[in-house]
Design a protein around this motif. Sequence first.
Motif, PDB file in Angstrom:
ATOM      1  N   ARG A  53       0.822  -1.217   0.000  1.00  0.00           N
ATOM      2  CA  ARG A  53       0.000   0.000   0.000  1.00  0.00           C
ATOM      3  C   ARG A  53       0.856   1.268   0.000  1.00  0.00           C
ATOM      4  N   THR A  54       2.052   1.163  -0.527  1.00  0.00           N
ATOM      5  CA  THR A  54       2.980   2.289  -0.584  1.00  0.00           C
ATOM      6  C   THR A  54       3.777   2.181  -1.873  1.00  0.00           C
ATOM      7  N   ASP A  55       3.840   3.261  -2.644  1.00  0.00           N
ATOM      8  CA  ASP A  55       4.648   3.183  -3.858  1.00  0.00           C
ATOM      9  C   ASP A  55       6.126   3.295  -3.503  1.00  0.00           C
ATOM     10  N   THR A  56       6.969   2.950  -4.450  1.00  0.00           N
ATOM     11  CA  THR A  56       8.405   2.884  -4.187  1.00  0.00           C
ATOM     12  C   THR A  56       8.974   4.227  -3.760  1.00  0.00           C
ATOM     13  N   PHE A  57       8.561   5.312  -4.415  1.00  0.00           N
ATOM     14  CA  PHE A  57       9.115   6.626  -4.087  1.00  0.00           C
ATOM     15  C   PHE A  57       8.790   7.035  -2.654  1.00  0.00           C
ATOM     16  N   HIS A  58       7.557   6.792  -2.216  1.00  0.00           N
ATOM     17  CA  HIS A  58       7.194   7.167  -0.852  1.00  0.00           C
ATOM     18  C   HIS A  58       7.891   6.267   0.171  1.00  0.00           C
ATOM     19  N   ALA A  59       8.072   5.000  -0.169  1.00  0.00           N
ATOM     20  CA  ALA A  59       8.804   4.100   0.726  1.00  0.00           C
ATOM     21  C   ALA A  59      10.259   4.547   0.865  1.00  0.00           C
ATOM     22  N   LEU A  60      10.886   4.906  -0.247  1.00  0.00           N
ATOM     23  CA  LEU A  60      12.277   5.361  -0.210  1.00  0.00           C
ATOM     24  C   LEU A  60      12.402   6.681   0.543  1.00  0.00           C
ATOM     25  N   HIS A  61      11.433   7.564   0.340  1.00  0.00           N
ATOM     26  CA  HIS A  61      11.459   8.848   1.042  1.00  0.00           C
ATOM     27  C   HIS A  61      11.379   8.634   2.554  1.00  0.00           C
ATOM     28  N   SER A  82       0.316  -4.075  -3.642  1.00  0.00           N
ATOM     29  CA  SER A  82       0.886  -5.417  -3.716  1.00  0.00           C
ATOM     30  C   SER A  82       1.685  -5.640  -2.442  1.00  0.00           C
ATOM     31  N   LEU A  83       2.170  -6.849  -2.283  1.00  0.00           N
ATOM     32  CA  LEU A  83       3.207  -7.124  -1.295  1.00  0.00           C
ATOM     33  C   LEU A  83       4.483  -7.265  -2.109  1.00  0.00           C
ATOM     34  N   ASP A  98      20.038  -2.755  11.735  1.00  0.00           N
ATOM     35  CA  ASP A  98      19.817  -4.054  11.104  1.00  0.00           C
ATOM     36  C   ASP A  98      18.387  -4.210  10.602  1.00  0.00           C
ATOM     37  N   HIS A  99      17.435  -3.590  11.306  1.00  0.00           N
ATOM     38  CA  HIS A  99      16.028  -3.704  10.928  1.00  0.00           C
ATOM     39  C   HIS A  99      15.351  -2.343  11.027  1.00  0.00           C
ATOM     40  N   PHE A 100      14.366  -2.149  10.174  1.00  0.00           N
ATOM     41  CA  PHE A 100      13.557  -0.941  10.211  1.00  0.00           C
ATOM     42  C   PHE A 100      12.097  -1.337  10.053  1.00  0.00           C
ATOM     43  N   TYR A 101      11.231  -0.719  10.826  1.00  0.00           N
ATOM     44  CA  TYR A 101       9.802  -0.916  10.632  1.00  0.00           C
ATOM     45  C   TYR A 101       9.130   0.447  10.592  1.00  0.00           C
ATOM     46  N   LEU A 102       8.548   0.784   9.450  1.00  0.00           N
ATOM     47  CA  LEU A 102       7.801   2.017   9.271  1.00  0.00           C
ATOM     48  C   LEU A 102       6.394   1.650   8.830  1.00  0.00           C
ATOM     49  N   ASP A 103       5.539   2.632   8.640  1.00  0.00           N
ATOM     50  CA  ASP A 103       4.177   2.345   8.196  1.00  0.00           C
ATOM     51  C   ASP A 103       4.196   1.641   6.841  1.00  0.00           C
ATOM     52  N   ASN A 104       3.733   0.404   6.821  1.00  0.00           N
ATOM     53  CA  ASN A 104       3.615  -0.395   5.596  1.00  0.00           C
ATOM     54  C   ASN A 104       4.954  -0.721   4.937  1.00  0.00           C
ATOM     55  N   VAL A 105       6.049  -0.521   5.661  1.00  0.00           N
ATOM     56  CA  VAL A 105       7.379  -0.796   5.104  1.00  0.00           C
ATOM     57  C   VAL A 105       8.239  -1.481   6.163  1.00  0.00           C
ATOM     58  N   VAL A 106       8.851  -2.597   5.791  1.00  0.00           N
ATOM     59  CA  VAL A 106       9.803  -3.291   6.654  1.00  0.00           C
ATOM     60  C   VAL A 106      11.112  -3.431   5.890  1.00  0.00           C
ATOM     61  N   ALA A 107      12.229  -3.144   6.541  1.00  0.00           N
ATOM     62  CA  ALA A 107      13.537  -3.253   5.897  1.00  0.00           C
ATOM     63  C   ALA A 107      14.483  -4.056   6.779  1.00  0.00           C
ATOM     64  N   LYS A 108      15.274  -4.911   6.149  1.00  0.00           N
ATOM     65  CA  LYS A 108      16.236  -5.741   6.869  1.00  0.00           C
ATOM     66  C   LYS A 108      17.579  -5.702   6.149  1.00  0.00           C
ATOM     67  N   CYS A 341      -6.062  -2.435  -1.467  1.00  0.00           N
ATOM     68  CA  CYS A 341      -6.020  -3.831  -1.042  1.00  0.00           C
ATOM     69  C   CYS A 341      -5.904  -3.880   0.472  1.00  0.00           C
ATOM     70  N   GLU A 342      -6.414  -4.950   1.050  1.00  0.00           N
ATOM     71  CA  GLU A 342      -6.336  -5.119   2.498  1.00  0.00           C
ATOM     72  C   GLU A 342      -4.896  -5.434   2.890  1.00  0.00           C
ATOM     73  N   PRO A 343      -4.389  -4.804   3.949  1.00  0.00           N
ATOM     74  CA  PRO A 343      -2.992  -5.021   4.341  1.00  0.00           C
ATOM     75  C   PRO A 343      -2.744  -6.426   4.862  1.00  0.00           C
ATOM     76  N   CYS A 344      -1.526  -6.884   4.663  1.00  0.00           N
ATOM     77  CA  CYS A 344      -1.106  -8.192   5.168  1.00  0.00           C
ATOM     78  C   CYS A 344      -0.022  -8.057   6.233  1.00  0.00           C
ATOM     79  N   LEU A 345       0.702  -6.932   6.233  1.00  0.00           N
ATOM     80  CA  LEU A 345       1.767  -6.721   7.210  1.00  0.00           C
ATOM     81  C   LEU A 345       1.176  -6.148   8.493  1.00  0.00           C
ATOM     82  N   LYS A 346       0.492  -6.973   9.256  1.00  0.00           N
ATOM     83  CA  LYS A 346      -0.150  -6.502  10.483  1.00  0.00           C
ATOM     84  C   LYS A 346       0.890  -6.090  11.524  1.00  0.00           C
TER      85      LYS A 346
END
Length: 361
Positions: A53-61, A82-83, A98-108, A341-346
Amino acid sequence: MVWSDIGVRGFLFGPIATAGKQVISKCCDFIVSEKINVEKGMRHPLYLVVKERTDTFHALHALRKAMKCREISYCGLKDKYSLSIQHVVPIDCKQSPDHFYLDNVVAKKIGYVDRPLKLGENTHNDFFVRISMENIHELGRFMEKASKKLVFPNFVGYQRFGLRRPYTHELGLAYFKYLLGERDELTGLLSKKDGWWEMQLLRKGYIDESIKLLLIHSVQSYYFNECLSELLLDERLHAREIQSGVLIGYDFRNRKHPGWVNKEHVDCIEDRLSKDDWLLQALEKLGIRTRYRVLLGVAEILIYKRLEETMVIGFRLNPGFYGTVFLRELVGDKGSVFQDCEPCLKTTANLLPAGEGKGSF
Protein backbone atom coordinates in the motif's frame (compact mmCIF):
# COMPACT_ATOMS: atom_id res chain seq x y z
CA MET A 1 -7.59 5.03 -13.05
CA VAL A 2 -8.68 4.17 -16.58
CA TRP A 3 -6.09 2.41 -18.75
CA SER A 4 -6.90 4.59 -21.76
CA ASP A 5 -5.91 7.67 -19.71
CA ILE A 6 -2.30 6.52 -19.97
CA GLY A 7 -2.52 5.53 -23.63
CA VAL A 8 -3.28 1.81 -23.12
CA ARG A 9 -5.92 0.39 -25.46
CA GLY A 10 -6.30 -2.88 -27.32
CA PHE A 11 -5.14 -6.45 -26.68
CA LEU A 12 -2.88 -8.96 -28.40
CA PHE A 13 -4.62 -12.24 -27.49
CA GLY A 14 -6.92 -11.31 -24.60
CA PRO A 15 -8.82 -10.72 -22.55
CA ILE A 16 -9.34 -14.40 -21.78
CA ALA A 17 -11.89 -14.00 -18.98
CA THR A 18 -13.22 -10.48 -18.50
CA ALA A 19 -13.54 -9.41 -14.89
CA GLY A 20 -16.17 -6.90 -13.83
CA LYS A 21 -14.11 -5.65 -10.90
CA GLN A 22 -10.61 -5.93 -9.47
CA VAL A 23 -9.49 -9.51 -9.05
CA ILE A 24 -7.53 -9.22 -5.80
CA SER A 25 -8.64 -8.15 -2.33
CA LYS A 26 -5.54 -8.53 -0.15
CA CYS A 27 -2.14 -7.03 -0.91
CA CYS A 28 -0.58 -10.47 -0.52
CA ASP A 29 -2.82 -11.71 -3.35
CA PHE A 30 -0.33 -9.88 -5.59
CA ILE A 31 3.27 -10.64 -4.63
CA VAL A 32 6.24 -9.37 -6.62
CA SER A 33 9.76 -10.42 -5.68
CA GLU A 34 12.82 -8.77 -7.20
CA LYS A 35 15.91 -10.86 -7.96
CA ILE A 36 19.34 -9.23 -8.19
CA ASN A 37 22.92 -10.34 -8.76
CA VAL A 38 25.42 -7.96 -7.17
CA GLU A 39 28.89 -8.59 -5.79
CA LYS A 40 29.39 -8.41 -2.05
CA GLY A 41 31.43 -5.55 -0.66
CA MET A 42 31.99 -3.43 2.43
CA ARG A 43 31.15 0.19 1.59
CA HIS A 44 27.32 0.48 1.56
CA PRO A 45 24.64 -1.55 3.39
CA LEU A 46 22.26 -3.64 1.27
CA TYR A 47 18.67 -3.84 2.52
CA LEU A 48 15.78 -6.11 1.63
CA VAL A 49 12.57 -4.05 1.73
CA VAL A 50 9.05 -5.45 2.01
CA LYS A 51 6.22 -2.98 1.47
CA GLU A 52 2.50 -2.79 0.78
CA ARG A 53 0.00 0.00 0.00
CA THR A 54 2.98 2.29 -0.58
CA ASP A 55 4.65 3.18 -3.86
CA THR A 56 8.40 2.88 -4.19
CA PHE A 57 9.12 6.63 -4.09
CA HIS A 58 7.19 7.17 -0.85
CA ALA A 59 8.80 4.10 0.73
CA LEU A 60 12.28 5.36 -0.21
CA HIS A 61 11.46 8.85 1.04
CA ALA A 62 10.36 7.43 4.41
CA LEU A 63 13.49 5.27 4.70
CA ARG A 64 15.80 8.10 3.68
CA LYS A 65 14.23 10.40 6.24
CA ALA A 66 14.44 7.79 9.01
CA MET A 67 18.03 6.79 8.20
CA LYS A 68 19.14 10.37 7.41
CA CYS A 69 20.67 9.39 4.07
CA ARG A 70 21.82 11.49 1.15
CA GLU A 71 20.03 9.14 -1.23
CA ILE A 72 18.82 5.55 -1.61
CA SER A 73 19.50 3.62 -4.81
CA TYR A 74 17.16 0.95 -6.16
CA CYS A 75 16.60 -1.20 -9.26
CA GLY A 76 13.02 -0.39 -10.18
CA LEU A 77 9.51 0.66 -9.21
CA LYS A 78 7.21 -1.87 -7.58
CA ASP A 79 3.41 -1.91 -7.41
CA LYS A 80 1.76 0.12 -4.67
CA TYR A 81 -1.15 -2.27 -4.15
CA SER A 82 0.89 -5.42 -3.72
CA LEU A 83 3.21 -7.12 -1.30
CA SER A 84 6.49 -6.23 -2.97
CA ILE A 85 9.99 -7.36 -2.09
CA GLN A 86 12.94 -5.39 -3.42
CA HIS A 87 16.50 -4.33 -2.66
CA VAL A 88 17.86 -0.89 -1.85
CA VAL A 89 21.28 0.54 -1.08
CA PRO A 90 21.33 3.68 1.14
CA ILE A 91 24.16 6.14 0.46
CA ASP A 92 25.89 8.25 3.14
CA CYS A 93 23.51 7.50 6.02
CA LYS A 94 23.96 8.68 9.59
CA GLN A 95 22.47 5.41 10.83
CA SER A 96 21.97 1.99 9.28
CA PRO A 97 20.29 -0.36 11.78
CA ASP A 98 19.82 -4.05 11.10
CA HIS A 99 16.03 -3.70 10.93
CA PHE A 100 13.56 -0.94 10.21
CA TYR A 101 9.80 -0.92 10.63
CA LEU A 102 7.80 2.02 9.27
CA ASP A 103 4.18 2.34 8.20
CA ASN A 104 3.61 -0.39 5.60
CA VAL A 105 7.38 -0.80 5.10
CA VAL A 106 9.80 -3.29 6.65
CA ALA A 107 13.54 -3.25 5.90
CA LYS A 108 16.24 -5.74 6.87
CA LYS A 109 19.98 -5.40 6.31
CA ILE A 110 21.23 -8.46 4.43
CA GLY A 111 24.82 -7.49 3.60
CA TYR A 112 27.10 -4.87 2.09
CA VAL A 113 28.06 -3.82 -1.44
CA ASP A 114 30.64 -1.41 -2.85
CA ARG A 115 28.42 0.66 -5.13
CA PRO A 116 24.83 1.91 -5.50
CA LEU A 117 22.22 -0.09 -7.38
CA LYS A 118 21.21 1.00 -10.88
CA LEU A 119 17.78 1.19 -12.47
CA GLY A 120 17.02 -2.00 -14.39
CA GLU A 121 19.90 -3.87 -12.77
CA ASN A 122 17.71 -6.62 -11.32
CA THR A 123 17.89 -9.90 -13.23
CA HIS A 124 14.11 -10.49 -13.20
CA ASN A 125 10.93 -10.16 -11.15
CA ASP A 126 8.79 -13.09 -10.01
CA PHE A 127 5.05 -12.54 -9.58
CA PHE A 128 2.56 -14.70 -7.71
CA VAL A 129 -1.03 -13.57 -8.12
CA ARG A 130 -4.19 -15.08 -6.64
CA ILE A 131 -7.08 -14.17 -8.92
CA SER A 132 -10.68 -14.27 -7.73
CA MET A 133 -13.48 -13.86 -10.29
CA GLU A 134 -16.80 -15.42 -11.27
CA ASN A 135 -15.70 -16.93 -14.58
CA ILE A 136 -12.39 -18.29 -13.30
CA HIS A 137 -13.01 -21.57 -15.17
CA GLU A 138 -12.46 -19.78 -18.51
CA LEU A 139 -9.05 -18.64 -17.39
CA GLY A 140 -8.30 -22.14 -16.10
CA ARG A 141 -9.05 -23.74 -19.46
CA PHE A 142 -6.79 -21.23 -21.19
CA MET A 143 -3.88 -21.80 -18.80
CA GLU A 144 -4.12 -25.58 -19.25
CA LYS A 145 -3.57 -25.22 -23.00
CA ALA A 146 -1.27 -22.19 -22.97
CA SER A 147 2.43 -22.23 -23.72
CA LYS A 148 4.95 -21.88 -20.90
CA LYS A 149 5.87 -18.52 -22.42
CA LEU A 150 3.15 -16.02 -23.29
CA VAL A 151 3.75 -12.94 -25.43
CA PHE A 152 1.89 -9.76 -24.46
CA PRO A 153 1.94 -6.04 -25.39
CA ASN A 154 4.77 -4.33 -23.53
CA PHE A 155 2.85 -1.26 -22.38
CA VAL A 156 4.35 0.89 -19.66
CA GLY A 157 2.14 0.21 -16.64
CA TYR A 158 0.26 2.60 -14.41
CA GLN A 159 3.03 2.46 -11.79
CA ARG A 160 4.86 4.95 -14.01
CA PHE A 161 1.87 7.29 -14.10
CA GLY A 162 0.08 6.99 -10.76
CA LEU A 163 -3.55 6.04 -10.12
CA ARG A 164 -5.13 9.48 -9.87
CA ARG A 165 -5.10 12.67 -11.86
CA PRO A 166 -3.07 14.61 -12.53
CA TYR A 167 -0.97 11.68 -13.75
CA THR A 168 2.81 11.97 -13.89
CA HIS A 169 2.86 12.39 -17.68
CA GLU A 170 0.46 15.34 -17.32
CA LEU A 171 2.77 16.82 -14.69
CA GLY A 172 5.71 15.99 -16.95
CA LEU A 173 4.24 17.85 -19.92
CA ALA A 174 3.51 20.82 -17.66
CA TYR A 175 7.08 20.63 -16.33
CA PHE A 176 8.40 20.76 -19.90
CA LYS A 177 6.35 23.91 -20.51
CA TYR A 178 7.69 25.28 -17.22
CA LEU A 179 11.22 24.86 -18.55
CA LEU A 180 10.20 26.78 -21.68
CA GLY A 181 8.80 29.67 -19.63
CA GLU A 182 5.11 28.70 -19.27
CA ARG A 183 4.64 28.19 -15.52
CA ASP A 184 0.92 28.53 -14.79
CA GLU A 185 -0.13 25.04 -15.90
CA LEU A 186 2.39 23.26 -13.66
CA THR A 187 1.46 25.37 -10.64
CA GLY A 188 -2.22 24.62 -11.19
CA LEU A 189 -1.67 20.86 -11.45
CA LEU A 190 0.64 20.70 -8.44
CA SER A 191 -1.94 22.45 -6.28
CA LYS A 192 -4.19 19.41 -6.78
CA LYS A 193 -1.62 16.98 -5.36
CA ASP A 194 -0.47 16.62 -1.76
CA GLY A 195 2.49 14.26 -2.08
CA TRP A 196 5.89 15.15 -0.63
CA TRP A 197 7.69 15.71 -3.92
CA GLU A 198 4.80 17.67 -5.43
CA MET A 199 4.88 20.02 -2.43
CA GLN A 200 8.66 20.26 -2.72
CA LEU A 201 8.40 21.41 -6.33
CA LEU A 202 5.47 23.75 -5.66
CA ARG A 203 7.09 25.48 -2.68
CA LYS A 204 10.78 25.41 -3.58
CA GLY A 205 10.84 24.97 -7.35
CA TYR A 206 13.13 21.99 -6.81
CA ILE A 207 12.72 18.23 -7.25
CA ASP A 208 15.07 15.31 -6.73
CA GLU A 209 16.84 14.00 -9.81
CA SER A 210 14.96 10.70 -9.53
CA ILE A 211 11.60 12.51 -9.60
CA LYS A 212 12.71 14.60 -12.57
CA LEU A 213 13.55 11.39 -14.42
CA LEU A 214 10.14 9.97 -13.48
CA LEU A 215 8.41 12.95 -15.11
CA ILE A 216 10.56 12.68 -18.24
CA HIS A 217 10.10 8.93 -18.56
CA SER A 218 6.36 9.18 -18.01
CA VAL A 219 6.01 11.56 -20.96
CA GLN A 220 8.10 9.24 -23.14
CA SER A 221 6.04 6.28 -21.91
CA TYR A 222 2.71 7.94 -22.67
CA TYR A 223 3.64 8.51 -26.32
CA PHE A 224 5.05 4.97 -26.51
CA ASN A 225 1.77 3.53 -25.16
CA GLU A 226 -0.37 5.63 -27.48
CA CYS A 227 1.41 4.37 -30.58
CA LEU A 228 1.59 0.76 -29.38
CA SER A 229 -2.19 0.94 -28.88
CA GLU A 230 -2.63 2.21 -32.42
CA LEU A 231 -0.71 -0.78 -33.79
CA LEU A 232 -2.82 -3.20 -31.74
CA LEU A 233 -6.16 -1.64 -32.65
CA ASP A 234 -5.24 -1.68 -36.35
CA GLU A 235 -3.98 -5.29 -36.01
CA ARG A 236 -0.54 -4.32 -37.29
CA LEU A 237 1.42 -6.07 -34.54
CA HIS A 238 2.19 -9.78 -34.58
CA ALA A 239 3.49 -11.99 -31.77
CA ARG A 240 6.28 -13.45 -33.91
CA GLU A 241 7.87 -10.09 -34.66
CA ILE A 242 10.47 -8.95 -32.15
CA GLN A 243 10.65 -5.22 -32.75
CA SER A 244 11.05 -2.09 -30.68
CA GLY A 245 9.21 1.19 -30.43
CA VAL A 246 10.43 4.70 -29.70
CA LEU A 247 10.90 6.55 -26.42
CA ILE A 248 11.23 10.05 -27.83
CA GLY A 249 14.28 12.26 -27.34
CA TYR A 250 15.42 15.55 -28.82
CA ASP A 251 17.33 13.73 -31.60
CA PHE A 252 14.28 11.74 -32.79
CA ARG A 253 14.15 13.44 -36.20
CA ASN A 254 17.89 13.67 -36.73
CA ARG A 255 18.93 10.06 -36.25
CA LYS A 256 18.61 6.98 -38.39
CA HIS A 257 16.53 4.46 -36.49
CA PRO A 258 17.85 0.85 -36.56
CA GLY A 259 16.14 -1.77 -38.70
CA TRP A 260 14.72 -3.56 -35.66
CA VAL A 261 12.63 -0.50 -34.79
CA ASN A 262 9.01 -0.74 -35.96
CA LYS A 263 8.56 1.85 -38.73
CA GLU A 264 4.85 2.27 -38.08
CA HIS A 265 5.54 3.09 -34.43
CA VAL A 266 8.08 5.69 -35.59
CA ASP A 267 5.53 7.18 -38.01
CA CYS A 268 2.93 7.34 -35.24
CA ILE A 269 5.35 9.20 -32.95
CA GLU A 270 6.14 11.63 -35.78
CA ASP A 271 2.45 12.27 -36.32
CA ARG A 272 1.97 13.16 -32.66
CA LEU A 273 5.09 15.33 -32.56
CA SER A 274 3.75 17.34 -35.48
CA LYS A 275 1.06 18.55 -33.05
CA ASP A 276 3.43 18.91 -30.06
CA ASP A 277 6.60 20.15 -31.72
CA TRP A 278 7.64 22.09 -28.62
CA LEU A 279 8.33 18.76 -26.88
CA LEU A 280 11.62 18.36 -28.73
CA GLN A 281 12.76 21.77 -27.50
CA ALA A 282 12.13 20.75 -23.89
CA LEU A 283 13.82 17.37 -24.35
CA GLU A 284 16.87 19.11 -25.84
CA LYS A 285 16.98 21.49 -22.88
CA LEU A 286 17.03 18.44 -20.60
CA GLY A 287 19.55 16.56 -22.78
CA ILE A 288 17.26 13.54 -23.26
CA ARG A 289 18.17 11.39 -26.25
CA THR A 290 15.93 8.91 -28.06
CA ARG A 291 15.79 5.39 -26.64
CA TYR A 292 13.95 2.24 -27.63
CA ARG A 293 11.66 -0.24 -25.87
CA VAL A 294 10.52 -3.61 -27.16
CA LEU A 295 6.88 -3.65 -28.23
CA LEU A 296 6.16 -7.16 -26.95
CA GLY A 297 7.09 -8.78 -23.66
CA VAL A 298 7.36 -12.44 -22.70
CA ALA A 299 5.95 -13.88 -19.48
CA GLU A 300 7.45 -17.20 -18.38
CA ILE A 301 4.72 -19.15 -16.59
CA LEU A 302 6.11 -20.67 -13.38
CA ILE A 303 2.93 -22.15 -11.92
CA TYR A 304 -0.84 -22.09 -12.19
CA LYS A 305 -3.18 -23.82 -9.78
CA ARG A 306 -6.94 -23.72 -9.31
CA LEU A 307 -8.09 -23.25 -5.71
CA GLU A 308 -11.92 -23.42 -5.60
CA GLU A 309 -13.10 -20.11 -7.10
CA THR A 310 -9.61 -18.64 -7.27
CA MET A 311 -6.48 -19.33 -9.28
CA VAL A 312 -2.84 -18.76 -8.39
CA ILE A 313 -0.61 -17.84 -11.32
CA GLY A 314 3.14 -17.45 -10.95
CA PHE A 315 5.11 -15.85 -13.76
CA ARG A 316 8.52 -14.29 -14.38
CA LEU A 317 9.24 -11.05 -16.21
CA ASN A 318 12.46 -9.37 -17.23
CA PRO A 319 13.25 -5.89 -15.84
CA GLY A 320 11.08 -3.13 -17.27
CA PHE A 321 8.05 -5.37 -17.91
CA TYR A 322 4.89 -4.85 -15.84
CA GLY A 323 3.00 -7.65 -14.13
CA THR A 324 -0.21 -5.60 -14.15
CA VAL A 325 0.04 -5.22 -17.94
CA PHE A 326 0.33 -9.00 -18.39
CA LEU A 327 -2.58 -9.50 -16.00
CA ARG A 328 -4.65 -7.01 -18.03
CA GLU A 329 -4.19 -9.22 -21.08
CA LEU A 330 -5.70 -12.12 -19.11
CA VAL A 331 -8.63 -10.50 -17.27
CA GLY A 332 -9.28 -7.20 -19.06
CA ASP A 333 -9.18 -3.56 -18.08
CA LYS A 334 -11.28 -3.53 -14.92
CA GLY A 335 -9.79 -6.55 -13.21
CA SER A 336 -6.15 -5.58 -13.46
CA VAL A 337 -6.11 -2.14 -11.83
CA PHE A 338 -6.02 -2.22 -8.05
CA GLN A 339 -7.55 0.78 -6.33
CA ASP A 340 -6.73 -0.60 -2.90
CA CYS A 341 -6.02 -3.83 -1.04
CA GLU A 342 -6.34 -5.12 2.50
CA PRO A 343 -2.99 -5.02 4.34
CA CYS A 344 -1.11 -8.19 5.17
CA LEU A 345 1.77 -6.72 7.21
CA LYS A 346 -0.15 -6.50 10.48
CA THR A 347 2.99 -6.61 12.63
CA THR A 348 6.70 -7.16 12.20
CA ALA A 349 6.45 -10.59 13.80
CA ASN A 350 6.32 -12.48 10.51
CA LEU A 351 9.26 -10.62 8.97
CA LEU A 352 11.69 -9.80 11.77
CA PRO A 353 13.52 -12.14 14.16
CA ALA A 354 11.88 -12.93 17.49
CA GLY A 355 12.14 -10.08 19.95
CA GLU A 356 12.52 -7.38 17.30
CA GLY A 357 9.81 -4.81 16.82
CA LYS A 358 9.00 -1.23 16.05
CA GLY A 359 11.67 1.09 17.36
CA SER A 360 13.96 -1.80 18.29
CA PHE A 361 17.18 -1.93 16.32
